[in-house]
Design a protein around this motif. Structure first.
Motif, PDB file in Angstrom:
ATOM      1  N   GLU A  84       9.337  18.473  -6.670  1.00 28.29           N
ATOM      2  CA  GLU A  84       9.239  17.215  -5.935  1.00 28.29           C
ATOM      3  C   GLU A  84       8.211  17.322  -4.806  1.00 28.29           C
ATOM      4  O   GLU A  84       7.431  16.386  -4.568  1.00 28.29           O
ATOM      5  CB  GLU A  84      10.607  16.839  -5.371  1.00 28.29           C
ATOM      6  N   ARG A  85       8.200  18.464  -4.118  1.00 31.32           N
ATOM      7  CA  ARG A  85       7.221  18.639  -3.039  1.00 31.32           C
ATOM      8  C   ARG A  85       5.806  18.666  -3.594  1.00 31.32           C
ATOM      9  O   ARG A  85       4.894  18.040  -3.035  1.00 31.32           O
ATOM     10  CB  ARG A  85       7.521  19.945  -2.313  1.00 31.32           C
ATOM     11  N   ASP A  86       5.588  19.390  -4.703  1.00 30.00           N
ATOM     12  CA  ASP A  86       4.252  19.444  -5.306  1.00 30.00           C
ATOM     13  C   ASP A  86       3.811  18.074  -5.816  1.00 30.00           C
ATOM     14  O   ASP A  86       2.639  17.709  -5.696  1.00 30.00           O
ATOM     15  CB  ASP A  86       4.243  20.451  -6.460  1.00 30.00           C
ATOM     16  N   ALA A  87       4.746  17.317  -6.381  1.00 28.38           N
ATOM     17  CA  ALA A  87       4.399  15.986  -6.879  1.00 28.38           C
ATOM     18  C   ALA A  87       4.005  15.067  -5.732  1.00 28.38           C
ATOM     19  O   ALA A  87       3.045  14.287  -5.843  1.00 28.38           O
ATOM     20  CB  ALA A  87       5.570  15.397  -7.662  1.00 28.38           C
ATOM     21  N   GLU A  88       4.714  15.153  -4.629  1.00 28.83           N
ATOM     22  CA  GLU A  88       4.348  14.330  -3.469  1.00 28.83           C
ATOM     23  C   GLU A  88       2.999  14.745  -2.905  1.00 28.83           C
ATOM     24  O   GLU A  88       2.204  13.901  -2.487  1.00 28.83           O
ATOM     25  CB  GLU A  88       5.432  14.446  -2.396  1.00 28.83           C
ATOM     26  N   TYR A  89       2.728  16.040  -2.925  1.00 28.95           N
ATOM     27  CA  TYR A  89       1.434  16.530  -2.423  1.00 28.95           C
ATOM     28  C   TYR A  89       0.293  16.018  -3.293  1.00 28.95           C
ATOM     29  O   TYR A  89      -0.737  15.557  -2.785  1.00 28.95           O
ATOM     30  CB  TYR A  89       1.457  18.061  -2.398  1.00 28.95           C
ATOM     31  N   ARG A  90       0.456  16.090  -4.607  1.00 29.53           N
ATOM     32  CA  ARG A  90      -0.586  15.594  -5.509  1.00 29.53           C
ATOM     33  C   ARG A  90      -0.758  14.087  -5.376  1.00 29.53           C
ATOM     34  O   ARG A  90      -1.876  13.574  -5.422  1.00 29.53           O
ATOM     35  CB  ARG A  90      -0.233  15.952  -6.958  1.00 29.53           C
ATOM     36  N   ASP A  91       0.357  13.390  -5.210  1.00 38.97           N
ATOM     37  CA  ASP A  91       0.268  11.942  -5.083  1.00 38.97           C
ATOM     38  C   ASP A  91      -0.485  11.538  -3.824  1.00 38.97           C
ATOM     39  O   ASP A  91      -1.278  10.587  -3.838  1.00 38.97           O
ATOM     40  CB  ASP A  91       1.680  11.345  -5.068  1.00 38.97           C
ATOM     41  N   ASP A  92      -0.259  12.277  -2.748  1.00 38.15           N
ATOM     42  CA  ASP A  92      -0.955  11.962  -1.502  1.00 38.15           C
ATOM     43  C   ASP A  92      -2.455  12.235  -1.615  1.00 38.15           C
ATOM     44  O   ASP A  92      -3.270  11.506  -1.032  1.00 38.15           O
ATOM     45  CB  ASP A  92      -0.365  12.771  -0.347  1.00 38.15           C
ATOM     46  N   HIS A  93      -2.827  13.290  -2.357  1.00 39.10           N
ATOM     47  CA  HIS A  93      -4.240  13.646  -2.444  1.00 39.10           C
ATOM     48  C   HIS A  93      -4.976  12.888  -3.547  1.00 39.10           C
ATOM     49  O   HIS A  93      -6.210  12.901  -3.583  1.00 39.10           O
ATOM     50  CB  HIS A  93      -4.399  15.153  -2.673  1.00 39.10           C
ATOM     51  N   GLU A  94      -4.241  12.285  -4.461  1.00 43.63           N
ATOM     52  CA  GLU A  94      -4.891  11.527  -5.522  1.00 43.63           C
ATOM     53  C   GLU A  94      -5.049  10.051  -5.187  1.00 43.63           C
ATOM     54  O   GLU A  94      -5.638   9.297  -5.952  1.00 43.63           O
ATOM     55  CB  GLU A  94      -4.102  11.669  -6.830  1.00 43.63           C
ATOM     56  N   LYS A  95      -4.544   9.617  -4.071  1.00 44.73           N
ATOM     57  CA  LYS A  95      -4.708   8.234  -3.675  1.00 44.73           C
ATOM     58  C   LYS A  95      -6.174   7.968  -3.337  1.00 44.73           C
ATOM     59  O   LYS A  95      -6.826   8.794  -2.690  1.00 44.73           O
ATOM     60  CB  LYS A  95      -3.834   7.912  -2.452  1.00 44.73           C
ATOM     61  N   PRO A  96      -6.757   6.848  -3.769  1.00 47.23           N
ATOM     62  CA  PRO A  96      -8.159   6.568  -3.437  1.00 47.23           C
ATOM     63  C   PRO A  96      -8.338   6.374  -1.949  1.00 47.23           C
ATOM     64  O   PRO A  96      -7.495   5.792  -1.259  1.00 47.23           O
ATOM     65  CB  PRO A  96      -8.444   5.274  -4.211  1.00 47.23           C
ATOM     66  N   ALA A  97      -9.464   6.911  -1.476  1.00 47.06           N
ATOM     67  CA  ALA A  97      -9.746   6.798  -0.050  1.00 47.06           C
ATOM     68  C   ALA A  97     -10.044   5.344   0.297  1.00 47.06           C
ATOM     69  O   ALA A  97     -10.657   4.619  -0.493  1.00 47.06           O
ATOM     70  CB  ALA A  97     -10.931   7.680   0.322  1.00 47.06           C
ATOM     71  N   PRO A  98      -9.626   4.901   1.432  1.00 45.48           N
ATOM     72  CA  PRO A  98      -9.902   3.509   1.825  1.00 45.48           C
ATOM     73  C   PRO A  98     -11.399   3.275   1.986  1.00 45.48           C
ATOM     74  O   PRO A  98     -12.113   4.096   2.557  1.00 45.48           O
ATOM     75  CB  PRO A  98      -9.147   3.360   3.152  1.00 45.48           C
ATOM     76  N   GLN A  99     -11.903   2.189   1.435  1.00 43.51           N
ATOM     77  CA  GLN A  99     -13.321   1.856   1.501  1.00 43.51           C
ATOM     78  C   GLN A  99     -13.602   1.035   2.750  1.00 43.51           C
ATOM     79  O   GLN A  99     -12.901   0.064   3.045  1.00 43.51           O
ATOM     80  CB  GLN A  99     -13.731   1.067   0.259  1.00 43.51           C
ATOM     81  N   ASN A 100     -14.659   1.447   3.430  1.00 40.80           N
ATOM     82  CA  ASN A 100     -15.070   0.725   4.637  1.00 40.80           C
ATOM     83  C   ASN A 100     -15.991  -0.428   4.245  1.00 40.80           C
ATOM     84  O   ASN A 100     -17.051  -0.214   3.629  1.00 40.80           O
ATOM     85  CB  ASN A 100     -15.792   1.661   5.601  1.00 40.80           C
ATOM     86  N   ILE A 101     -15.628  -1.612   4.540  1.00 39.55           N
ATOM     87  CA  ILE A 101     -16.408  -2.809   4.218  1.00 39.55           C
ATOM     88  C   ILE A 101     -17.122  -3.275   5.484  1.00 39.55           C
ATOM     89  O   ILE A 101     -16.482  -3.552   6.510  1.00 39.55           O
ATOM     90  CB  ILE A 101     -15.514  -3.927   3.668  1.00 39.55           C
ATOM     91  N   THR A 102     -18.438  -3.260   5.398  1.00 37.49           N
ATOM     92  CA  THR A 102     -19.248  -3.674   6.545  1.00 37.49           C
ATOM     93  C   THR A 102     -19.549  -5.154   6.439  1.00 37.49           C
ATOM     94  O   THR A 102     -20.084  -5.622   5.422  1.00 37.49           O
ATOM     95  CB  THR A 102     -20.556  -2.873   6.605  1.00 37.49           C
ATOM     96  N   ILE A 103     -19.196  -5.881   7.418  1.00 32.94           N
ATOM     97  CA  ILE A 103     -19.457  -7.321   7.461  1.00 32.94           C
ATOM     98  C   ILE A 103     -20.738  -7.561   8.244  1.00 32.94           C
ATOM     99  O   ILE A 103     -20.835  -7.197   9.424  1.00 32.94           O
ATOM    100  CB  ILE A 103     -18.282  -8.065   8.097  1.00 32.94           C
ATOM    101  N   ILE A 104     -21.751  -8.121   7.546  1.00 29.77           N
ATOM    102  CA  ILE A 104     -23.039  -8.391   8.196  1.00 29.77           C
ATOM    103  C   ILE A 104     -22.986  -9.787   8.798  1.00 29.77           C
ATOM    104  O   ILE A 104     -22.739 -10.777   8.080  1.00 29.77           O
ATOM    105  CB  ILE A 104     -24.193  -8.296   7.184  1.00 29.77           C
TER     106      ILE A 104
END
Length: 227
Positions: free
Chosen positions: A189-209
Motif C-alpha cells: 500500500e505504501r509503494d502504491a501510494e508512492y507511485r501514484d504520487d509520482h505518476e501524477k502529471p505535473a501542473p501546467q503553468n498557463i501564461t495569460i498574455i
C-alpha cells in the motif's frame, strides 16, 4: 485513493482482521501470565514464597517476557487499527521470537518427558504399585496389571502432550505468517501510494498574455448638422 488487494488467511478472512484478533489474544494471555508472574515475584521478595534458584530465574524470565509480549501485542493492536507498518512489524518480530522460545522449551520438555522425568514417574508408579500389592493374594498378577497401567497411562499421556504441543506450535507459526503477510500488504500500500504520487502529471503553468487596450473616440453627432 490507491486500492491494493487485501491478503487473506483461512481462504476468506483479511490478514488485518487476523492481526487484530491475535493482538487482543496476546494482550489477554500475556497480561494474565505477566500479572501472575509479578504477583509471585512480589511474594518471593517478601519471603512468603520459597523457590529454588532455577525456579527464581524461570519466574523472572516468565514475568519479563510476558510483560514485553503483552506490551508488544498492544502496539500490534494499535498498528492494525491505524495501519502503522512499523508497529505491526515490531509485533510480528516479537511473536516470532516468542514462538521460537516456545518451540525450544516444548522440545526440551518433551525430551524430559520421554527420557528424564517421564521414566522416573513410571518407576515411582510401579514402585508404589509393588508396595500396595505386597501381602495380597495373587500379588504377582496385581503387580503386573498395575505395572501395565502405569506404563500405558504414561504412554497415552505423553502422546496427548505431544499432539497438543504440535497443534499449539502450528497455530503460533500460522499466526506469525499472518502478521508478516499484513506487514507485506502495508508495504504494498505504501509503494502504491508512492507511485501514484509520482505518476501524477505535473501542473501546467498557463501564461495569460494581456491584450492591448484600444482607445475609441466618440464619433461626433452630426445628426441635424447644418451646412
Amino acid at each position: 485513493m490507491v486500492y491494493v488487494r487485501s491478503r487473506k488467511f483461512c481462504c476468506c478472512l483479511p490478514v488485518r482482521f487476523g492481526v487484530f484478533c491475535e493482538s487482543i489474544l496476546g494482550i489477554a494471555v500475556g497480561g494474565f501470565f505477566a500479572v501472575g508472574g509479578w504477583i509471585e515475584i512480589h511474594a518471593m521478595l517478601k519471603g512468603t514464597l520459597g523457590l529454588a534458584q532455577g525456579e527464581k530465574i524461570a519466574l523472572w524470565c516468565l514475568a519479563i517476557s510476558m510483560t514485553i509480549f503483552a506490551l508488544t501485542s498492544l502496539l500490534g493492536l494499535i498498528g492494525a487499527i491505524g495501519r502503522i507498518r512499523s508497529l505491526v512489524g515490531l509485533y510480528a518480530g516479537m511473536i516470532t521470537f516468542v514462538t521460537v522460545l516456545d518451540v525450544v522449551a516444548g522440545i526440551f520438555f518433551i525430551y524430559q518427558l520421554f527420557h528424564g522425568e517421564g521414566n522416573d514417574q513410571i518407576n515411582k508408579c510401579t514402585a508404589a504399585a509393588d508396595n500396595n500389592t505386597q501381602g495380597l493374594p495373587d500379588s504377582s498378577n496385581a503387580a503386573d496389571v498395575t505395572h501395565w497401567a502405569c506404563s500405558t497411562g504414561f504412554a497415552v499421556g505423553r502422546a496427548i502432550v505431544v499432539v497438543v504441543y504440535v497443534l499449539f506450535w502450528l497455530i503460533e507459526i500460522y499466526g506469525c505468517v499472518i502478521a508478516f503477510e499484513y506487514v507485506g500488504q502495508l508495504a504494498e500500500e505504501r509503494d502504491a501510494e508512492y507511485r501514484d504520487d509520482h505518476e501524477k502529471p505535473a501542473p501546467q503553468n498557463i501564461t495569460i498574455i494581456p491584450q492591448p487596450a484600444y482607445a475609441f473616440s466618440a464619433a461626433p453627432n452630426v445628426q441635424g448638422a447644418r451646412f
